[in-house]
Design an enzyme around this catalytic site. Structure first.
Site, PDB file in Angstrom:
ATOM      1  N   ASN A  89       3.707  -8.507   4.714  1.00 22.56           N
ATOM      2  CA  ASN A  89       4.681  -8.145   3.677  1.00 22.56           C
ATOM      3  C   ASN A  89       4.748  -6.640   3.403  1.00 22.56           C
ATOM      4  OD1 ASN A  89       6.225  -8.596   0.956  1.00 22.56           O
ATOM      5  ND2 ASN A  89       4.381  -7.478   0.413  1.00 22.56           N
ATOM      6  N   SER A 143      14.153  -7.583   7.088  1.00 22.51           N
ATOM      7  CA  SER A 143      15.310  -7.280   6.243  1.00 22.51           C
ATOM      8  C   SER A 143      16.566  -7.421   7.090  1.00 22.51           C
ATOM      9  CB  SER A 143      15.192  -5.848   5.731  1.00 22.51           C
ATOM     10  OG  SER A 143      16.397  -5.444   5.137  1.00 22.51           O
ATOM     11  N   TYR A 158      13.927   3.001   8.438  1.00 24.96           N
ATOM     12  CA  TYR A 158      13.602   1.677   7.894  1.00 24.96           C
ATOM     13  C   TYR A 158      14.279   0.587   8.722  1.00 24.96           C
ATOM     14  CZ  TYR A 158      13.389  -2.116   4.400  1.00 24.96           C
ATOM     15  OH  TYR A 158      13.165  -3.307   3.747  1.00 24.96           O
ATOM     16  N   VAL A 160      15.490   0.664  11.814  1.00 21.41           N
ATOM     17  CA  VAL A 160      14.935   0.571  13.170  1.00 21.41           C
ATOM     18  C   VAL A 160      13.562  -0.117  13.117  1.00 21.41           C
ATOM     19  CG1 VAL A 160      13.986   1.954  15.075  1.00 21.41           C
ATOM     20  CG2 VAL A 160      16.251   2.489  14.150  1.00 21.41           C
ATOM     21  N   LYS A 162      12.547  -2.379  11.037  1.00 20.94           N
ATOM     22  CA  LYS A 162      12.687  -3.825  10.803  1.00 20.94           C
ATOM     23  C   LYS A 162      13.272  -4.536  12.032  1.00 20.94           C
ATOM     24  CE  LYS A 162      11.107  -4.068   6.502  1.00 20.94           C
ATOM     25  NZ  LYS A 162       9.818  -4.700   6.196  1.00 20.94           N
ATOM     26  N   VAL A 190      16.086  -7.708  -3.716  1.00 20.19           N
ATOM     27  CA  VAL A 190      15.204  -8.239  -4.761  1.00 20.19           C
ATOM     28  C   VAL A 190      14.790  -7.154  -5.759  1.00 20.19           C
ATOM     29  CG1 VAL A 190      12.997  -9.421  -5.151  1.00 20.19           C
ATOM     30  CG2 VAL A 190      14.320  -9.912  -3.084  1.00 20.19           C
ATOM     31  N   ARG A 191      14.711  -7.535  -7.041  1.00 24.86           N
ATOM     32  CA  ARG A 191      14.298  -6.611  -8.109  1.00 24.86           C
ATOM     33  C   ARG A 191      12.796  -6.316  -8.031  1.00 24.86           C
ATOM     34  NH1 ARG A 191      17.747  -9.914 -10.736  1.00 24.86           N
ATOM     35  NH2 ARG A 191      16.127 -11.254 -11.598  1.00 24.86           N
ATOM     36  N   THR A 192      12.470  -5.231  -7.295  1.00 23.96           N
ATOM     37  CA  THR A 192      11.085  -4.747  -7.196  1.00 23.96           C
ATOM     38  C   THR A 192      11.170  -3.231  -7.274  1.00 23.96           C
ATOM     39  OG1 THR A 192      11.269  -4.492  -4.804  1.00 23.96           O
ATOM     40  CG2 THR A 192      10.436  -6.617  -5.586  1.00 23.96           C
TER      41      THR A 192
HETATM   42  P1  NAP Z   1       7.463  -2.804  -3.184  1.00 20.23           P
HETATM   43  O1  NAP Z   1       7.670  -3.323  -4.554  1.00 20.23           O
HETATM   44  O2  NAP Z   1       7.712  -1.361  -2.885  1.00 20.23           O
HETATM   45  O3  NAP Z   1       5.975  -3.209  -2.719  1.00 20.23           O
HETATM   46  C1  NAP Z   1       5.506  -2.791  -1.475  1.00 20.23           C
HETATM   47  C2  NAP Z   1       4.065  -3.196  -1.341  1.00 20.23           C
HETATM   48  O4  NAP Z   1       3.600  -2.758  -0.042  1.00 20.23           O
HETATM   49  C3  NAP Z   1       3.158  -2.538  -2.383  1.00 20.23           C
HETATM   50  O5  NAP Z   1       2.165  -3.451  -2.775  1.00 20.23           O
HETATM   51  C4  NAP Z   1       2.547  -1.378  -1.602  1.00 20.23           C
HETATM   52  O6  NAP Z   1       1.280  -0.962  -2.087  1.00 20.23           O
HETATM   53  C5  NAP Z   1       2.389  -2.053  -0.242  1.00 20.23           C
HETATM   54  N1  NAP Z   1       2.137  -1.099   0.832  1.00 20.23           N
HETATM   55  C6  NAP Z   1       2.899  -0.077   1.256  1.00 20.23           C
HETATM   56  N2  NAP Z   1       2.282   0.568   2.251  1.00 20.23           N
HETATM   57  C7  NAP Z   1       1.098  -0.061   2.462  1.00 20.23           C
HETATM   58  C8  NAP Z   1       0.020   0.126   3.355  1.00 20.23           C
HETATM   59  N3  NAP Z   1       0.000   1.146   4.226  1.00 20.23           N
HETATM   60  N4  NAP Z   1      -1.019  -0.749   3.310  1.00 20.23           N
HETATM   61  C9  NAP Z   1      -1.027  -1.758   2.434  1.00 20.23           C
HETATM   62  N5  NAP Z   1      -0.049  -1.986   1.548  1.00 20.23           N
HETATM   63  C10 NAP Z   1       1.002  -1.136   1.566  1.00 20.23           C
HETATM   64  O7  NAP Z   1       8.370  -3.586  -2.127  1.00 20.23           O
HETATM   65  P2  NAP Z   1       8.952  -5.085  -2.126  1.00 20.23           P
HETATM   66  O8  NAP Z   1      10.362  -5.006  -2.540  1.00 20.23           O
HETATM   67  O9  NAP Z   1       8.017  -6.027  -2.772  1.00 20.23           O
HETATM   68  O10 NAP Z   1       8.970  -5.306  -0.546  1.00 20.23           O
HETATM   69  C11 NAP Z   1       8.087  -6.188   0.151  1.00 20.23           C
HETATM   70  C12 NAP Z   1       8.631  -6.385   1.560  1.00 20.23           C
HETATM   71  O11 NAP Z   1       9.970  -6.919   1.485  1.00 20.23           O
HETATM   72  C13 NAP Z   1       8.754  -5.071   2.350  1.00 20.23           C
HETATM   73  O12 NAP Z   1       8.362  -5.297   3.689  1.00 20.23           O
HETATM   74  C14 NAP Z   1      10.239  -4.751   2.290  1.00 20.23           C
HETATM   75  O13 NAP Z   1      10.686  -3.982   3.369  1.00 20.23           O
HETATM   76  C15 NAP Z   1      10.855  -6.139   2.275  1.00 20.23           C
HETATM   77  N6  NAP Z   1      12.216  -6.197   1.699  1.00 20.23           N
HETATM   78  C16 NAP Z   1      12.436  -5.927   0.385  1.00 20.23           C
HETATM   79  C17 NAP Z   1      13.729  -6.004  -0.113  1.00 20.23           C
HETATM   80  C18 NAP Z   1      14.033  -5.754  -1.574  1.00 20.23           C
HETATM   81  O14 NAP Z   1      15.216  -5.801  -1.949  1.00 20.23           O
HETATM   82  N7  NAP Z   1      13.069  -5.506  -2.421  1.00 20.23           N
HETATM   83  C19 NAP Z   1      14.801  -6.329   0.728  1.00 20.23           C
HETATM   84  C20 NAP Z   1      14.548  -6.589   2.080  1.00 20.23           C
HETATM   85  C21 NAP Z   1      13.236  -6.534   2.555  1.00 20.23           C
HETATM   86  P3  NAP Z   1       1.109   0.262  -3.165  1.00 20.23           P
HETATM   87  O15 NAP Z   1       1.319  -0.336  -4.531  1.00 20.23           O
HETATM   88  O16 NAP Z   1      -0.278   0.723  -2.921  1.00 20.23           O
HETATM   89  O17 NAP Z   1       2.159   1.289  -2.830  1.00 20.23           O
END
Ligand code: NAP
Length: 234
Positions: A89, A143, A158, A160, A162, A190-192
């Site tokens: 993830n 994604s 990003y 490329v 994915k 997603v709301r993150t």
């Molecule tokens: P987020 O809120 O930014 O959370 C990302 C998480 O990844 C955080 O826990 C972060 O840890 C961790 N992380 C980043 N680099 C890391 C590393 N080198 N080692 C270990 N952990 C690491 O993002 P999210 O929205 O939950 O996204 C989760 C996944 O869903 C991602 O792969 C993202 O590309 C994908 N995604 C998200 C969306 C969206 O709309 N949110 C859409 C499509 C795909 P820290 O707290 O330490 O930074």
């Protein structure tokens, strides 16, 4: 006959979609290992879940650090003996609004380290054991930004990364054979912290397809790309 709970590990799970995947898998009765690169944040997330009545384990993991992956593998083997489910993830989005013609090489490198090479190292660490034991589920959180059929100019590094993660999924599905089901998915917008507060989806909804893929029955799909539990074009 009693069945032992499956053991699942989620990367980047101290917040966002990863934390919600941990929560949903724990609610389903899996034994879940929450991992985070920052031990303090990771332990806080574990405490948070405990307050909600969910017991999960914690291990530190930076997916960009090969030594950290190796140390994790050793700890999983020592404490849990095996891993049944791996959810890749953790991910970063550094180049939203940037142009493919002038994105910094360092941005591309960092993005690929987290979003592609990290999942690759984790698969190399855990898929062989899954193949040996004839059970495994691997879920790569990708994604639609990485969807080649619809790709435009959004966040080049990003996107490329994915698309490459999706290609890795096909390679790993081949390596996994018939017992280790390896799939990739898009959680939606997603709301993150990454998606922002204006995103239309809740983390609960964003985690749903990943949880479904993590708990597929033995005749489930492998080597697919999914959104809302439906196969989507590459
Ligand atoms: P987020 O809120 O930014 O959370 C990302 C998480 O990844 C955080 O826990 C972060 O840890 C961790 N992380 C980043 N680099 C890391 C590393 N080198 N080692 C270990 N952990 C690491 O993002 P999210 O929205 O939950 O996204 C989760 C996944 O869903 C991602 O792969 C993202 O590309 C994908 N995604 C998200 C969306 C969206 O709309 N949110 C859409 C499509 C795909 P820290 O707290 O330490 O930074």
């Amino acid at each position: 006959m009693t069945h032992e709970p499956k053991i699942a590990l989620v990367t980047g799970a101290n917040r966002g979609i990863g934390l919600e995947i941990v929560r949903q898998l724990a609610r389903l009765g899996l034994q879940v290992i929450l991992t985070a690169r920052d031990a303090t944040k990771g332990r806080q997330a574990v405490q948070h879940l405990k307050a909600d009545g969910l017991e999960v384990g914690f291990l530190e993991l930076d997916v960009t650090d090969a030594m950290s992956v190796l140390a994790l593998k050793e700890k999983v083997e020592a404490r849990y003996e095996r891993l049944d489910v791996l959810v890749n993830n953790a991910g970063i989005l550094l180049d939203e609004g940037e142009n493919v013609l002038d994105v910094e090489p360092e941005t591309v490198r960092k993005t690929l380290e987290s979003n592609l090479i990290g999942p690759w190292l984790l698969c190399e660490a855990f898929v062989p054991g899954m193949v040996r034991r004839k059970y495994g589920r691997v879920v790569n959180i990708s994604s639609t930004a990485g969807q080649l059929s619809s790709m435009g100019g959004y966040a080049p590094a990003y996107s490329v990364s994915k698309a490459a993660l999706n290609a890795l999924t096909r390679q790993m599905a081949y390596a996994g054979g018939k017992h280790v089901l390896v799939n990739t998915m898009c959680p939606g917008w997603v709301r993150t912290d990454m998606g922002g507060s204006g995103a239309p989806r809740s983390v609960e909804k964003g985690a749903e397809t990943a949880v479904w893929l993590a708990t597929l029955p033995k005749d489930g799909p492998t080597g697919g790309f999914f959104r809302d539990k439906k196969a989507i074009p590459w």
